[in-house]
Design a protein around this motif. Structure first.
Motif, PDB file in Angstrom:
ATOM      1  N   TRP A 106       0.827  -1.194   0.000  1.00 59.43           N
ATOM      2  CA  TRP A 106       0.000   0.000   0.000  1.00 59.43           C
ATOM      3  C   TRP A 106       0.865   1.249   0.000  1.00 59.43           C
ATOM      4  N   GLY A 107       0.371   2.253  -0.634  1.00 57.59           N
ATOM      5  CA  GLY A 107       1.090   3.518  -0.677  1.00 57.59           C
ATOM      6  C   GLY A 107       1.365   3.921  -2.107  1.00 57.59           C
ATOM      7  N   ASP A 108       1.801   5.164  -2.269  1.00 59.07           N
ATOM      8  CA  ASP A 108       2.022   5.711  -3.604  1.00 59.07           C
ATOM      9  C   ASP A 108       3.473   6.061  -3.866  1.00 59.07           C
ATOM     10  N   GLU A 109       4.363   5.599  -3.010  1.00 58.08           N
ATOM     11  CA  GLU A 109       5.772   5.870  -3.252  1.00 58.08           C
ATOM     12  C   GLU A 109       6.254   4.986  -4.403  1.00 58.08           C
ATOM     13  N   ASP A 110       7.338   5.401  -5.029  1.00 62.24           N
ATOM     14  CA  ASP A 110       7.842   4.730  -6.223  1.00 62.24           C
ATOM     15  C   ASP A 110       8.063   3.231  -5.999  1.00 62.24           C
ATOM     16  N   ARG A 111       8.643   2.841  -4.866  1.00 61.29           N
ATOM     17  CA  ARG A 111       8.924   1.428  -4.614  1.00 61.29           C
ATOM     18  C   ARG A 111       7.631   0.627  -4.512  1.00 61.29           C
ATOM     19  N   GLN A 112       6.581   1.234  -3.957  1.00 62.84           N
ATOM     20  CA  GLN A 112       5.309   0.535  -3.804  1.00 62.84           C
ATOM     21  C   GLN A 112       4.611   0.366  -5.149  1.00 62.84           C
TER      22      GLN A 112
END
Length: 188
Positions: A106-112
Motif C-alpha cells: 500500500w502507498g504511492d511511493e515509487d517502490r510501492q
C-alpha cells in the motif's frame, strides 16, 4: 546474481522484514551483508534501489521455480497443484521476503508502485496456468484475472495459518488447500 549482490539481497530482506523499510538503514544493510558501505553504494544508489532489486529478483526466482516445477507436467490440474505447492513452500522458506512484499503493498511511493507492477506480471503468469485449466474445462473461464489474485491471496492466508500452527504437516495443508481452491473455482 553475483555473490556480493546475493549477500546484500539477503541482508536487505532480513532488515526490511525485521525493522520495516523506513527504519532500515544503508549502514545496517551493509553491516548485515558484511560489506563496506562503499561497496553497497557501488551496487545501489539508494535504499529504494535495493528494495526494487529484491522485489525484481525475488519474483524472478519464484517465476523460475514455477516454470522448472511445471514444465514437465501436461495435466492442467497437476500444474495448478504444483503452483500451489511451489508458492506455499517458497512463502514458508522465504517468509522474510514475503513479509517485506506484503508490508509495502500500500502507498504511492515509487517502490510501492514498482512492487505492484512486478506483482501484476506475476499474476499474469498465474492467469496462464488458470487459463490452461479453463481451456481443458477443469475450471470456469469467468474472471480468470480475479481468480489469479484470489489464488495468491489464499496462499498468503495459508502461510498465516502455518505461522500460527507450528506443528503442521505441509503436505496435508497443501492437499487441503488444493482441494479448496479447485472446488472454489471448479465447475459446478
Amino acid at each position: 546474481m553475483n555473490k556480493t549482490k546475493k549477500v546484500i539481497f539477503d541482508a536487505a530482506i532480513k532488515s526490511f522484514s525485521k525493522k520495516g523499510y523506513h527504519k532500515s538503514t544503508m549502514d545496517e544493510i551493509a553491516e548485515a551483508a558484511g560489506v563496506a558501505k562503499g561497496t553497497l553504494y557501488y551496487h545501489f544508489k539508494s535504499k529504494e534501489d535495493i528494495f526494487k532489486f529484491i522485489i525484481d529478483e525475488g519474483i524472478k526466482m519464484i517465476k523460475e521455480e514455477l516454470y522448472d516445477k511445471t514444465k514437465h507436467l501436461d495435466d492442467p490440474t497437476d500444474k495448478l497443484r504444483k503452483v500451489c505447492e511451489v508458492q506455499l513452500k517458497l512463502v514458508i522458506t522465504y517468509l522474510p521476503f514475503f513479509k517485506t512484499v506484503l508490508s509495502q503493498m500500500w502507498g504511492d511511493e515509487d517502490r510501492q508502485t514498482h512492487l505492484r507492477e512486478v506483482l501484476k506480471k506475476y499474476f499474469v503468469l498465474l492467469e496462464g496456468y488458470l487459463l490452461e485449466a479453463a481451456d481443458e474445462s477443469f475450471i470456469n473461464k469467468n474472471n480468470i484475472e480475479i481468480i489469479a489474485f484470489n489464488f495468491f491471496g489464499v496462499m498468503t492466508s495459508t502461510v498465516v495459518y502455518n505461522i500460527t500452527h507450528k506443528d503442521i504437516d505441509i503436505e496435508e495443508v497443501l492437499d487441503n488447500l488444493v482441494e479448496f481452491l479447485m472446488r472454489g473455482i471448479g465447475k459446478k
